[in-house]
Write a protein that holds these residues in place. Structure first.
Motif, PDB file in Angstrom:
ATOM      1  N   ILE A  11      36.235  33.822  39.058  1.00 18.29           N
ATOM      2  CA  ILE A  11      35.525  34.747  40.112  1.00 18.29           C
ATOM      3  C   ILE A  11      34.104  34.872  39.716  1.00 18.29           C
ATOM      4  O   ILE A  11      33.963  35.576  38.729  1.00 18.29           O
ATOM      5  CB  ILE A  11      36.415  35.852  40.693  1.00 18.29           C
ATOM      6  N   PRO A  12      33.136  34.401  40.480  1.00 23.26           N
ATOM      7  CA  PRO A  12      31.742  34.466  40.051  1.00 23.26           C
ATOM      8  C   PRO A  12      31.178  35.950  39.841  1.00 23.26           C
ATOM      9  O   PRO A  12      30.172  36.089  39.218  1.00 23.26           O
ATOM     10  CB  PRO A  12      31.093  33.908  41.121  1.00 23.26           C
ATOM     11  N   PHE A  13      31.912  36.982  40.340  1.00 17.49           N
ATOM     12  CA  PHE A  13      31.358  38.294  40.214  1.00 17.49           C
ATOM     13  C   PHE A  13      31.984  39.277  39.175  1.00 17.49           C
ATOM     14  O   PHE A  13      31.942  40.496  39.314  1.00 17.49           O
ATOM     15  CB  PHE A  13      31.148  38.932  41.550  1.00 17.49           C
ATOM     16  N   LEU A  14      33.184  38.872  38.499  1.00 15.28           N
ATOM     17  CA  LEU A  14      34.016  39.446  37.539  1.00 15.28           C
ATOM     18  C   LEU A  14      33.888  39.109  36.259  1.00 15.28           C
ATOM     19  O   LEU A  14      33.609  38.117  35.964  1.00 15.28           O
ATOM     20  CB  LEU A  14      35.527  39.430  37.995  1.00 15.28           C
ATOM     21  N   GLY A  15      33.856  39.954  35.345  1.00 15.55           N
ATOM     22  CA  GLY A  15      33.896  39.836  33.668  1.00 15.55           C
ATOM     23  C   GLY A  15      32.324  39.312  33.473  1.00 15.55           C
ATOM     24  O   GLY A  15      31.446  39.880  33.991  1.00 15.55           O
ATOM     25  N   MET A  31      27.241  47.663  44.228  1.00 12.93           N
ATOM     26  CA  MET A  31      27.557  48.883  43.188  1.00 12.93           C
ATOM     27  C   MET A  31      28.241  48.046  41.983  1.00 12.93           C
ATOM     28  O   MET A  31      28.617  46.736  42.159  1.00 12.93           O
ATOM     29  CB  MET A  31      28.467  49.768  43.327  1.00 12.93           C
ATOM     30  N   PHE A  32      28.237  48.639  40.862  1.00 10.92           N
ATOM     31  CA  PHE A  32      29.357  47.706  39.688  1.00 10.92           C
ATOM     32  C   PHE A  32      30.191  48.406  39.026  1.00 10.92           C
ATOM     33  O   PHE A  32      30.233  49.853  39.067  1.00 10.92           O
ATOM     34  CB  PHE A  32      28.295  47.080  38.792  1.00 10.92           C
ATOM     35  N   ILE A  33      31.569  48.042  38.733  1.00 10.51           N
ATOM     36  CA  ILE A  33      32.362  48.834  38.066  1.00 10.51           C
ATOM     37  C   ILE A  33      32.639  48.327  36.486  1.00 10.51           C
ATOM     38  O   ILE A  33      32.239  47.124  36.300  1.00 10.51           O
ATOM     39  CB  ILE A  33      33.555  48.725  38.693  1.00 10.51           C
ATOM     40  N   LEU A  34      32.821  49.173  35.785  1.00 16.29           N
ATOM     41  CA  LEU A  34      32.686  49.074  34.451  1.00 16.29           C
ATOM     42  C   LEU A  34      34.376  48.998  33.639  1.00 16.29           C
ATOM     43  O   LEU A  34      34.240  48.860  32.482  1.00 16.29           O
ATOM     44  CB  LEU A  34      31.905  49.905  33.672  1.00 16.29           C
ATOM     45  N   ARG A  35      35.297  49.579  34.531  1.00 21.63           N
ATOM     46  CA  ARG A  35      36.542  49.822  33.834  1.00 21.63           C
ATOM     47  C   ARG A  35      37.659  49.370  34.921  1.00 21.63           C
ATOM     48  O   ARG A  35      37.375  48.943  36.238  1.00 21.63           O
ATOM     49  CB  ARG A  35      36.917  51.240  33.749  1.00 21.63           C
ATOM     50  N   SER A  36      38.606  49.190  34.471  1.00 21.37           N
ATOM     51  CA  SER A  36      39.827  48.367  35.294  1.00 21.37           C
ATOM     52  C   SER A  36      40.290  49.713  36.397  1.00 21.37           C
ATOM     53  O   SER A  36      39.799  50.612  36.258  1.00 21.37           O
ATOM     54  CB  SER A  36      41.014  47.957  34.622  1.00 21.37           C
ATOM     55  N   ILE A  45      44.002  49.700  23.913  1.00 21.66           N
ATOM     56  CA  ILE A  45      45.370  49.400  24.115  1.00 21.66           C
ATOM     57  C   ILE A  45      45.677  48.905  25.589  1.00 21.66           C
ATOM     58  O   ILE A  45      46.200  48.088  25.932  1.00 21.66           O
ATOM     59  CB  ILE A  45      46.424  50.448  23.548  1.00 21.66           C
ATOM     60  N   ALA A  46      45.059  49.888  26.292  1.00 21.98           N
ATOM     61  CA  ALA A  46      45.057  49.784  27.682  1.00 21.98           C
ATOM     62  C   ALA A  46      44.389  48.359  28.549  1.00 21.98           C
ATOM     63  O   ALA A  46      44.490  48.104  29.453  1.00 21.98           O
ATOM     64  CB  ALA A  46      44.685  50.978  28.692  1.00 21.98           C
ATOM     65  N   GLY A  47      43.219  47.853  27.347  1.00 27.31           N
ATOM     66  CA  GLY A  47      42.459  46.884  28.072  1.00 27.31           C
ATOM     67  C   GLY A  47      41.733  47.351  29.190  1.00 27.31           C
ATOM     68  O   GLY A  47      41.603  46.864  30.122  1.00 27.31           O
ATOM     69  N   GLY A  48      41.114  48.442  28.931  1.00 29.06           N
ATOM     70  CA  GLY A  48      40.539  49.111  30.099  1.00 29.06           C
ATOM     71  C   GLY A  48      39.070  48.606  30.408  1.00 29.06           C
ATOM     72  O   GLY A  48      38.485  48.844  31.449  1.00 29.06           O
ATOM     73  N   ILE A  49      38.537  47.874  29.487  1.00 31.61           N
ATOM     74  CA  ILE A  49      37.093  47.192  29.695  1.00 31.61           C
ATOM     75  C   ILE A  49      37.161  46.345  31.071  1.00 31.61           C
ATOM     76  O   ILE A  49      38.101  45.340  30.999  1.00 31.61           O
ATOM     77  CB  ILE A  49      36.498  46.783  28.407  1.00 31.61           C
ATOM     78  N   PHE A  50      36.037  46.198  31.775  1.00 30.90           N
ATOM     79  CA  PHE A  50      35.862  45.524  32.754  1.00 30.90           C
ATOM     80  C   PHE A  50      34.652  45.529  33.523  1.00 30.90           C
ATOM     81  O   PHE A  50      33.906  46.266  33.146  1.00 30.90           O
ATOM     82  CB  PHE A  50      37.154  45.684  34.065  1.00 30.90           C
ATOM     83  N   PHE A  51      34.169  44.280  34.046  1.00 34.98           N
ATOM     84  CA  PHE A  51      33.028  44.422  34.738  1.00 34.98           C
ATOM     85  C   PHE A  51      33.068  43.675  36.164  1.00 34.98           C
ATOM     86  O   PHE A  51      33.603  42.635  36.260  1.00 34.98           O
ATOM     87  CB  PHE A  51      31.957  43.875  33.933  1.00 34.98           C
ATOM     88  N   GLY A  52      32.502  44.290  37.073  1.00 33.51           N
ATOM     89  CA  GLY A  52      32.528  43.728  38.372  1.00 33.51           C
ATOM     90  C   GLY A  52      31.175  43.979  39.125  1.00 33.51           C
ATOM     91  O   GLY A  52      31.109  45.379  39.480  1.00 33.51           O
TER      92      GLY A  52
END
Lengths: 128, 245
Positions: free
Chosen positions: B206-210, B58-63, B40-47
């Motif tokens: 943006i080339p390094f997100l999603g 480093m990489f991030i997996l959540r908002s 519901i919060a749309g928490g998934i993300f990649f950067g």
């Protein structure tokens, strides 16, 4: 992924993962961590080597105890300065080994709080 | 100093923020699972992040930290009583009061000072959330979703952890559920969550997100051995990412 492919027997770090179960439902499983199980010994060995190297330099008077703690806790100079609440250039000055003995208890207390150790530990690091 | 223990069910969770929000909602009488809160919060993300300021990519997996609480509050109409403090002693008093009033309270802390964790696992990161569900003289009872049971934490450590400086400084941030609506229709929030998450993953230019970030990571991970001195340091770096995830 299926539950049985994911499950890892390890006591070091327990975590929750979400996976497909035997009856095709989807739910949480408590398991050990893959990376922890396979790489923890290497990680600890690396930390020990780092500790030894830094202590050698500390004894030789090349670095100050503040620098030792900074590297052991994996912080950058900018980050540490912000956490302690001193200016960045001031921190650079305080970090030099020749200036360490001149630091008062008041400022050392701030550092000790951030590192989560007592002042005595910082002061006596050279002798132990 | 008086003693107060709030009966609170401790559960482990996959992520600290969804874990705390879910536990608070469940305590308040709204039964949702952790994946549902995350969705519901749309928490998934990649950067995939690499900059001169960072010692290693480093990489991030959540908002962003705090996003899950805000989105849940907005999409489900739940009110959280949130507060931040300039003065540490005010923050401490407010936390004590909230617990004495019977609210399990989530606080944002620096992970390093959670000394019930094994030492190798503790790193300085300001975006960790735990629930405080009891006060007992000089100790707090803490329910940490990364740890298998409730544990005790010294008052002084908690104060240092809540008022740590640096990037994303917590500033004594604490919150508890103030109001949960009687009837909640989940259909619309779920659709919004999915739409938002798919936008963030596929449409951001943006080339390094999603998704683009995942592709970039796949290319760049081949270069990682060259960035470190030896295999030991590489293992150390990967281990550190593993801890943070």
């Amino acid at each position: 992924m299926k539950e049985k492919d994911l499950y890892i027997e390890s006591k070091e770090q327990q975590m929750i993962l979400y996976a497909e179960k035997e009856d095709e439902s989807y739910g949480e499983i408590a398991t050990g961590s893959y990376a922890t199980k396979h790489h923890l010994p290497e990680f600890i060995k690396y930390k020990e080597t780092l500790d030894k190297e830094l202590r050698k330099e500390l004894m030789a008077g090349k670095i100050s105890p503040l620098y030792y703690f900074m590297l052991m806790q994996d912080m950058g100079p900018g980050d540490l300065a912000k956490r302690v609440g001193v200016n960045r250039w001031k921190f650079k000055k305080q970090m030099k080994p020749e200036n360490f003995d001149k630091l008062g208890d008041k400022i050392l207390e701030k550092y000790a709080l951030v590192f989560g150790v007592s002042i005595e530990r910082i002061k006596e690091l050279k002798t132990h | 100093m008086d003693t107060r223990e709030i009966p609170f069910e401790h559960r482990m969770a996959a992520h600290c923020e969804t874990g705390t929000v879910t536990a608070l909602l469940n305590h308040g009488g709204l039964t949702l699972t952790e994946p549902l809160v995350f969705g519901i919060a749309g928490g998934i993300f990649f950067g995939y992040l690499k900059s001169p300021d960072l010692p290693f990519p480093m990489f991030i997996l959540r908002s962003k930290p705090g996003n899950i609480r805000r989105k849940i509050s907005k999409r489900l109409g739940i009110k959280f009583a949130e507060s931040r403090f300039k003065n540490p002693s005010e923050g401490e008093a407010a936390l004590d009061k909230a617990i004495r009033d019977g609210h399990p309270t989530a606080v944002q802390v620096d992970f390093f000072y959670m000394d019930y964790m094994p030492e190798w696992q503790r790193v300085h990161i300001n975006a960790h959330y735990v629930i405080v569900c009891g006060v007992n003289g000089s100790h707090y009872t803490v329910s940490d979703s990364y740890y298998k049971q409730k544990s005790l934490l010294e008052r002084q450590k908690m104060l240092t952890a809540r008022f740590a400086g640096g990037m994303m400084a917590p500033k004594g941030m604490m919150f508890y559920t103030d109001h949960i609506p009687e009837k909640i229709d989940l259909t619309k929030p779920i659709i919004t969550g999915i739409k938002r998450a798919s936008f963030n993953m596929t449409r951001l230019p943006i080339p390094f997100l999603g998704i683009k970030g995942i592709h970039r990571f796949a290319e760049k991970v081949k270069e990682w051995p060259a960035l470190t001195r030896d295999a030991d340091e590489l293992a150390d770096r990967i281990m550190r990412i593993n801890i943070l995830l």
